[in-house]
Design a protein around this motif. Structure first.
Motif, short mmCIF file in Angstrom:
data_model
loop_
_atom_site.label_atom_id
_atom_site.label_comp_id
_atom_site.label_asym_id
_atom_site.label_seq_id
_atom_site.Cartn_x
_atom_site.Cartn_y
_atom_site.Cartn_z
N HIS A 1 47.88 43.78 47.27
CA HIS A 1 46.04 44.76 47.73
C HIS A 1 45.50 45.79 46.36
CE1 HIS A 1 44.92 42.04 51.20
NE2 HIS A 1 46.76 43.00 51.65
N GLU B 1 42.73 45.83 44.92
CA GLU B 1 41.62 47.02 45.47
C GLU B 1 41.39 47.83 46.12
OE1 GLU B 1 42.63 44.12 46.81
OE2 GLU B 1 42.24 44.48 48.87
N LYS C 1 42.28 51.66 46.09
CA LYS C 1 42.71 52.30 44.83
C LYS C 1 43.75 53.38 45.09
CE LYS C 1 38.84 51.26 42.59
NZ LYS C 1 37.57 50.88 43.27
N ILE D 1 38.60 53.39 49.14
CA ILE D 1 38.86 51.43 47.97
C ILE D 1 37.42 51.48 46.67
CG2 ILE D 1 40.00 50.10 49.65
CD1 ILE D 1 36.95 48.80 50.40
#
Ligand code: ADP
Ligand code: MG
Length: 207
Positions: free
Chosen positions: A180, A182, A184, A207
């Motif tokens: 994943h 996405e 952060k 994110i």
């Protein structure tokens, strides 16, 4: 960067089978007392809201809630201070507080950190860091790589923590960050580690 909402964060933890402590959302004082009695004292009460990123900084966490009357008192205080924000009741966990964190590094990609957790984490600053994906050996080295390693062995009559459970969480977080991208930043802080389990009591995913 925005904070992923509570439901999606829990979904991710479940998807990777990361053990976490259930948050019981309560809609009234009576319900808070009822749920609290069922869970057993001591309890923790919190506000879970997309508007609050650092709960203890604003007084949105109360630990050691010890009786029905302190559930009521906390419920009143929270609803006055944070009108309409969701109030939760959670079991109080025991053990050593650990943090597992992760972020996407512009140069190295997903990286994972392990360290002593809790609200003083920025002051203690005792971490080990590796680039994901982690092998079991990497994860084990991370756990043993902190300065406070001896705390994991159990000091002053405390039982040693279950290192395998911490290694499992590190490997699962590593996999999540690779799959994943996405995500952060991720913070599992704290994880309560004892001789039997390692249980996430707070998750923050950006994110
Ligand atoms: P935040 O990080 O947003 O301030 P946390 O949920 O991590 O909020 O709570 C702050 C602190 O309260 C934690 O670092 C921990 O020391 C304590 N705490 C929170 N939940 C629990 C729990 N279920 N059991 C024991 N201690 C807890
Ligand atoms: Mg926290």
């Amino acid at each position: 960067m925005v904070m992923l909402d509570f439901e999606d964060s829990v979904k991710l933890l479940n998807e990777y089978r990361i053990p976490h402590s259930k948050l019981h959302f309560v809609k009234s004082k009576a319900e808070a007392v009822h749920v609290g009695k069922k869970l057993g004292f001591p309890l923790v009460m919190k506000i879970i809201s997309p508007k609050i990123v650092h709960k203890s900084d604003v007084g949105a966490v109360r630990v050691g809630v010890n009786s029905a009357s302190s559930v009521e008192e906390t419920y009143d205080r929270f609803s006055k201070r944070f009108p309409k924000e969701p109030i939760v009741v959670q079991k109080m966990a025991r053990g050593l507080q650990i943090i597992v964190g992760a972020k996407q590094d512009p140069q190295f990609g997903p990286t994972v950190v392990f360290g002593i957790g809790g609200i003083f984490v920025e002051i203690i600053k005792d971490f080990s860091l590796r680039v994901a994906p982690l092998t079991r050996k990497d994860a084990l080295e991370m756990v043993h790589g902190i300065k406070a390693e001896r705390m994991l062995e159990g000091v002053r009559g405390k039982n040693p923590v279950n290192i395998n459970k911490l290694v499992d969480i590190l490997l699962k977080v590593s996999k999540m960050m690779v799959e994943h991208q996405e995500i952060k930043e991720l913070d599992l802080n704290p994880i309560f580690a004892n001789d039997k389990e390692a249980l996430v009591v707070d998750v923050r995913i950006m994110i």
